[in-house]
Design a protein around this motif. Structure first.
Motif, PDB file in Angstrom:
ATOM      1  N   MET A 186       0.807  -1.218   0.000  1.00  0.00           N
ATOM      2  CA  MET A 186       0.000   0.000   0.000  1.00  0.00           C
ATOM      3  C   MET A 186       0.847   1.279   0.000  1.00  0.00           C
ATOM      4  SD  MET A 186      -3.124   0.870  -0.315  1.00  0.00           S
ATOM      5  CE  MET A 186      -4.084  -0.562   0.200  1.00  0.00           C
ATOM      6  N   PRO A 187       1.990   1.318   0.714  1.00  0.00           N
ATOM      7  CA  PRO A 187       2.821   2.531   0.619  1.00  0.00           C
ATOM      8  C   PRO A 187       3.254   2.838  -0.814  1.00  0.00           C
ATOM      9  CG  PRO A 187       3.502   1.215   2.492  1.00  0.00           C
ATOM     10  CD  PRO A 187       2.515   0.390   1.740  1.00  0.00           C
ATOM     11  N   GLY A 188       3.579   1.796  -1.580  1.00  0.00           N
ATOM     12  CA  GLY A 188       3.946   2.004  -2.978  1.00  0.00           C
ATOM     13  C   GLY A 188       2.772   2.488  -3.806  1.00  0.00           C
ATOM     14  N   ILE A 189       1.580   1.963  -3.508  1.00  0.00           N
ATOM     15  CA  ILE A 189       0.372   2.394  -4.219  1.00  0.00           C
ATOM     16  C   ILE A 189       0.095   3.862  -3.924  1.00  0.00           C
ATOM     17  CG2 ILE A 189      -2.126   2.083  -4.391  1.00  0.00           C
ATOM     18  CD1 ILE A 189      -1.683  -0.881  -3.807  1.00  0.00           C
ATOM     19  N   ILE A 190       0.197   4.243  -2.660  1.00  0.00           N
ATOM     20  CA  ILE A 190      -0.037   5.637  -2.273  1.00  0.00           C
ATOM     21  C   ILE A 190       0.985   6.550  -2.942  1.00  0.00           C
ATOM     22  CG2 ILE A 190      -0.017   7.257  -0.341  1.00  0.00           C
ATOM     23  CD1 ILE A 190      -1.131   5.014   1.412  1.00  0.00           C
ATOM     24  N   ALA A 191       2.259   6.134  -2.930  1.00  0.00           N
ATOM     25  CA  ALA A 191       3.307   6.946  -3.555  1.00  0.00           C
ATOM     26  C   ALA A 191       3.046   7.109  -5.048  1.00  0.00           C
ATOM     27  CB  ALA A 191       4.667   6.293  -3.324  1.00  0.00           C
ATOM     28  N   ALA A 192       2.653   6.022  -5.716  1.00  0.00           N
ATOM     29  CA  ALA A 192       2.377   6.091  -7.158  1.00  0.00           C
ATOM     30  C   ALA A 192       1.195   7.002  -7.449  1.00  0.00           C
ATOM     31  CB  ALA A 192       2.111   4.682  -7.696  1.00  0.00           C
TER      32      ALA A 192
END
Length: 265
Positions: A186-192
């Protein structure tokens, strides 16, 4: 730090000034914000811009996630090569990529020609370009690599032993994805999402080239105020208002995804 904050301070200061023809009056006023937030044309452009930016971010992440997942889980020793192939198209100029989509979506473009050849349509479609959909498609492609990279990094950090343990306990691929892969990445999804959403609000080149009158965004209005209209105070007020509202929307989206992550756990 001053180089980052300085331009913002100048824009904020300009937004509280008034302008009489080409002469800026440094007297404090709120009329620029009143116009930016109440006039229908600016309000509609801002709503359209938010819709486009959020839609582009969501579509881009949905399309980028499987690509990042494939490279991370099945790239093997060729992961570097796959990432190189993904980023090569983005070595070309941003303007060139936009014009390429204009050729693809145009009235006599590649897509219309192909559909005519296959007999799917009897005459070229005029609805493929110069609208909001064309802006969304072009922006999604233009920012795809910027979404793939943070998703790939997040997937690389995923502990594979957790997936193996879940499989041993009887979880299928879908359940493993929903309970382990999705929450932990989820952190990667939020960053993207943030990397794609925030810059697209300020894009005025893409709407101008492929959006037509139905694809104009708030950045185009800001560009006109700073350029042809030479009304810097109103342009600054529009820019600051957009920045604040986008920050609120981005914060709400982050909180929503954080809540989803807790729910999935």
């Amino acid at each position: 730090m001053l180089l980052l904050i300085g331009p913002i301070i100048v824009i904020v200061a300009n937004s509280f000034w008034s302008q009489d023809y080409l002469t800026i009056d440094h007297t404090f006023t709120l009329k620029n914000y009143q116009a930016a937030l109440t006039e229908p044309i600016y309000r509609d452009l801002l709503m359209r811009s938010l819709f486009v930016s959020v839609t582009v971010a969501v579509v881009t992440v949905i399309l980028a996630y499987p690509v990042a997942w494939f490279v991370s889980f099945h790239g093997g020793r060729y992961k570097g090569l796959w990432l190189f192939i993904i980023t090569v198209p983005f070595w070309s100029g941003y303007l060139l990529r936009i014009l390429s989509w204009k050729v693809i979506l145009g009235y006599k473009g590649v897509l219309n020609t192909g559909l005519l050849y296959l007999g799917v349509i009897t005459e070229p479609l005029s609805t493929l370009i110069y609208n909001v959909n064309a802006v969304i498609i072009t922006l999604a492609h233009s920012w795809a690599a910027f979404a793939i990279l943070p998703l790939f990094v997040s997937l690389e950090k995923l502990d594979r032993s957790l997936l193996e343990a879940a499989a041993d306990l009887g979880d299928g691929p879908v359940r493993r994805f929903l309970r382990i892969t999705l929450p932990l990445t989820m952190p990667g999804i939020i960053a993207a999402l943030m990397i794609v959403m925030i810059p697209t609000v300020g894009d005025y080149v893409t709407p101008k080239l492929v959006g037509g009158k139905d694809g104009v965004m708030i950045a185009n209005a800001i560009q006109v105020q700073f350029g042809k209209a030479s009304n810097w105070p109103l342009g600054a007020a529009l820019a600051v208002s957009t920045m604040v509202i986008v920050s609120i929307v981005a914060g709400a989206l982050v909180l929503l995804l954080a809540g989803l992550k807790r729910l999935l756990k």
